[in-house]
Design a protein around this motif. Structure first.
Motif, PDB file in Angstrom:
ATOM      1  N   ALA A 103       0.833  -1.314   0.107  1.00  0.00           N
ATOM      2  CA  ALA A 103      -0.028   0.071   0.056  1.00  0.00           C
ATOM      3  C   ALA A 103       0.931   1.170   0.140  1.00  0.00           C
ATOM      4  O   ALA A 103       0.431   2.218  -0.625  1.00  0.00           O
ATOM      5  CB  ALA A 103      -0.833  -0.004   1.246  1.00  0.00           C
ATOM      6  N   PHE A 104       1.885   1.185   0.772  1.00  0.00           N
ATOM      7  CA  PHE A 104       2.916   2.531   0.671  1.00  0.00           C
ATOM      8  C   PHE A 104       3.400   2.610  -0.517  1.00  0.00           C
ATOM      9  O   PHE A 104       3.831   3.756  -0.785  1.00  0.00           O
ATOM     10  CB  PHE A 104       3.897   2.451   1.891  1.00  0.00           C
ATOM     11  N   ALA A 105       3.665   1.487  -1.274  1.00  0.00           N
ATOM     12  CA  ALA A 105       4.340   1.418  -2.326  1.00  0.00           C
ATOM     13  C   ALA A 105       3.463   2.212  -3.363  1.00  0.00           C
ATOM     14  O   ALA A 105       3.980   3.089  -4.357  1.00  0.00           O
ATOM     15  CB  ALA A 105       4.980   0.215  -2.955  1.00  0.00           C
ATOM     16  N   ILE A 106       2.273   1.702  -3.388  1.00  0.00           N
ATOM     17  CA  ILE A 106       1.186   2.686  -4.142  1.00  0.00           C
ATOM     18  C   ILE A 106       1.267   4.101  -3.969  1.00  0.00           C
ATOM     19  O   ILE A 106       1.228   4.846  -4.992  1.00  0.00           O
ATOM     20  CB  ILE A 106      -0.109   1.979  -4.044  1.00  0.00           C
ATOM     21  N   LYS A 107       0.985   4.387  -2.547  1.00  0.00           N
ATOM     22  CA  LYS A 107       1.091   5.754  -2.345  1.00  0.00           C
ATOM     23  C   LYS A 107       2.313   6.636  -2.688  1.00  0.00           C
ATOM     24  O   LYS A 107       2.248   7.809  -3.112  1.00  0.00           O
ATOM     25  CB  LYS A 107       0.688   6.054  -0.843  1.00  0.00           C
ATOM     26  N   ALA A 108       3.481   5.849  -2.649  1.00  0.00           N
ATOM     27  CA  ALA A 108       4.731   6.692  -2.860  1.00  0.00           C
ATOM     28  C   ALA A 108       4.822   6.851  -4.352  1.00  0.00           C
ATOM     29  O   ALA A 108       5.264   7.859  -4.880  1.00  0.00           O
ATOM     30  CB  ALA A 108       5.874   5.734  -2.258  1.00  0.00           C
ATOM     31  N   LEU A 109       4.798   5.728  -4.975  1.00  0.00           N
ATOM     32  CA  LEU A 109       4.636   5.967  -6.624  1.00  0.00           C
ATOM     33  C   LEU A 109       3.864   7.043  -7.037  1.00  0.00           C
ATOM     34  O   LEU A 109       4.230   7.774  -7.907  1.00  0.00           O
ATOM     35  CB  LEU A 109       4.478   4.438  -7.300  1.00  0.00           C
ATOM     36  N   ASN A 110       2.639   6.923  -6.519  1.00  0.00           N
ATOM     37  CA  ASN A 110       1.834   8.108  -6.858  1.00  0.00           C
ATOM     38  C   ASN A 110       2.224   9.414  -6.458  1.00  0.00           C
ATOM     39  O   ASN A 110       2.225  10.621  -7.357  1.00  0.00           O
ATOM     40  CB  ASN A 110       0.375   7.985  -6.062  1.00  0.00           C
ATOM     41  N   GLN A 111       2.788   9.645  -5.388  1.00  0.00           N
ATOM     42  CA  GLN A 111       3.092  11.186  -4.949  1.00  0.00           C
ATOM     43  C   GLN A 111       4.539  11.320  -5.603  1.00  0.00           C
ATOM     44  O   GLN A 111       4.763  12.691  -6.042  1.00  0.00           O
ATOM     45  CB  GLN A 111       3.346  11.028  -3.400  1.00  0.00           C
ATOM     46  N   HIS A 112       5.537  10.375  -5.863  1.00  0.00           N
ATOM     47  CA  HIS A 112       6.583  10.738  -6.279  1.00  0.00           C
ATOM     48  C   HIS A 112       6.747  10.969  -7.675  1.00  0.00           C
ATOM     49  O   HIS A 112       7.426  12.119  -8.211  1.00  0.00           O
ATOM     50  CB  HIS A 112       7.496   9.448  -6.106  1.00  0.00           C
ATOM     51  N   PHE A 113       5.869  10.399  -8.539  1.00  0.00           N
ATOM     52  CA  PHE A 113       5.601  10.898  -9.894  1.00  0.00           C
ATOM     53  C   PHE A 113       4.527  11.569 -10.257  1.00  0.00           C
ATOM     54  O   PHE A 113       4.139  11.647 -11.418  1.00  0.00           O
ATOM     55  CB  PHE A 113       5.834   9.683 -10.524  1.00  0.00           C
ATOM     56  N   ASN A 114       3.828  12.317  -9.305  1.00  0.00           N
ATOM     57  CA  ASN A 114       2.784  13.089  -9.414  1.00  0.00           C
ATOM     58  C   ASN A 114       1.740  12.661 -10.469  1.00  0.00           C
ATOM     59  O   ASN A 114       1.112  13.001 -11.393  1.00  0.00           O
ATOM     60  CB  ASN A 114       3.271  14.498 -10.307  1.00  0.00           C
ATOM     61  N   LEU A 115       1.268  11.118 -10.173  1.00  0.00           N
ATOM     62  CA  LEU A 115       0.401  10.594 -11.250  1.00  0.00           C
ATOM     63  C   LEU A 115      -1.229  10.903 -10.847  1.00  0.00           C
ATOM     64  O   LEU A 115      -1.876  10.571 -11.729  1.00  0.00           O
ATOM     65  CB  LEU A 115       0.347   9.068 -11.067  1.00  0.00           C
ATOM     66  N   GLU A 116      -1.400  11.514  -9.777  1.00  0.00           N
ATOM     67  CA  GLU A 116      -2.906  11.909  -9.535  1.00  0.00           C
ATOM     68  C   GLU A 116      -3.826  10.771  -9.494  1.00  0.00           C
ATOM     69  O   GLU A 116      -4.848  10.987 -10.047  1.00  0.00           O
ATOM     70  CB  GLU A 116      -3.124  13.323 -10.353  1.00  0.00           C
ATOM     71  N   ILE A 117      -3.413   9.846  -9.105  1.00  0.00           N
ATOM     72  CA  ILE A 117      -4.237   8.671  -8.961  1.00  0.00           C
ATOM     73  C   ILE A 117      -5.371   8.926  -7.896  1.00  0.00           C
ATOM     74  O   ILE A 117      -4.874   9.197  -6.771  1.00  0.00           O
ATOM     75  CB  ILE A 117      -3.534   7.241  -8.598  1.00  0.00           C
TER      76      ILE A 117
END
Length: 269
Positions: A103-117
């Motif tokens: 779950a933290f990987a999902i959140k971190a990837l979203n935040q780090h790469f500004n994916l706006e999921i």
């Protein structure tokens, strides 16, 4: 990017019924605790996953962090990254450590790469990875039901209470834990009982796995009794074990008392 996936405890765990898909419907309160792994995501020439600390069984390709990356990369333009996990939360211990990492990987990837999921889509990704993964997206106390992947807010605040977690090193698989369970609905509504003073919980807030696992592993019951003897307001096994926890009104250092086991202790938020 560096994040710290934290564990959770189950306060109460009722196995309600077996589902047609082979899973079980449960009722439980999930509560975050501070025992954490460390997860770092950095840009690299190609994707890789590696871990240190507690050894993780299986191949890197099977790790939930890898699967989280692959799911998101199928829908969004993700560059290759290196995921490095420092594993501290015991595996197969009823603490949800692997689910938290994903779950933290999902959140971190979203935040780090500004994916706006969207929040909803992050939950959907997490539910695809495991029954309790979705809890770690909001990562706050919740009443969880169905497979543990559906939840609602619960009015439960243990901020300032001291918690001690004891892991005796027994690995209890989910299959083994469920093998002796006869599903049934609880007499008391967990949400209602948890509104009572914490001192009352030991009479009404049960983990159904204890009834079948304690006779098989007497050490678990001995640890629970020892936590009460040390002054715990409430003590129980978390999830399907084998970690037990005690909640205290005051700070306790029980590392010497449980010197043969892995101990984590700290304040609840």
């Amino acid at each position: 990017m560096l994040v710290f996936p934290n564990a959770k405890i189950n306060i109460g765990l009722n196995i309600v019924e077996k589902r047609a898909d082979g899973y079980h419907n449960i009722e439980s309160c999930f509560y975050p605790v501070g025992w954490s792994d460390a997860l770092e995501i950095t840009l690299d020439e190609k994707f890789s996953f590696q871990s240190d600390g507690i050894a993780i069984p299986g191949n890197a390709s099977d790790n939930l962090c890898t699967k989280a990356y692959q799911m998101i990369a199928a829908d969004y333009p993700l560059p290759p990254v290196k995921i490095h996990l420092l594993k501290s939360i015991p595996i197969g211990a009823g603490l949800g450590g692997g689910s938290a990492d994903a779950a933290f990987a999902i959140k971190a990837l979203n935040q780090h790469f500004n994916l706006e999921i969207s929040f909803k889509k992050q939950l959907d990704y997490a539910r695809r990875l495991g029954s309790d993964c979705a809890f770690f997206i909001p990562n706050k106390p919740a009443y969880c039901f169905q497979k543990g992947d559906v939840f609602e807010d619960i009015d439960l605040n243990l901020k300032g209470k001291w918690i001690v977690l004891i892991n005796p090193g027994l690995h209890i698989s989910t299959v083994e834990a469920y093998s002796g369970i006869v599903p049934k609905r609880s007499v008391d509504d967990l949400r209602t009982v948890l509104k009572e003073p914490i001192e009352n919980w030991k009479y009404k807030v049960k983990n159904d796995f204890e009834a079948t696992l304690f006779p098989k592993y007497p050490l678990l019951e001995e640890i629970k009794k020892a936590l009460y003897n040390q002054g715990a307001l409430y003590a129980a096994m978390s999830g399907s074990g084998s970690t037990l926890f005690g909640i205290f009104d005051v700070e306790k250092d029980l590392t010497k008392h449980f010197a043969d086991f892995t101990v984590w202790q700290g304040l609840l938020d």
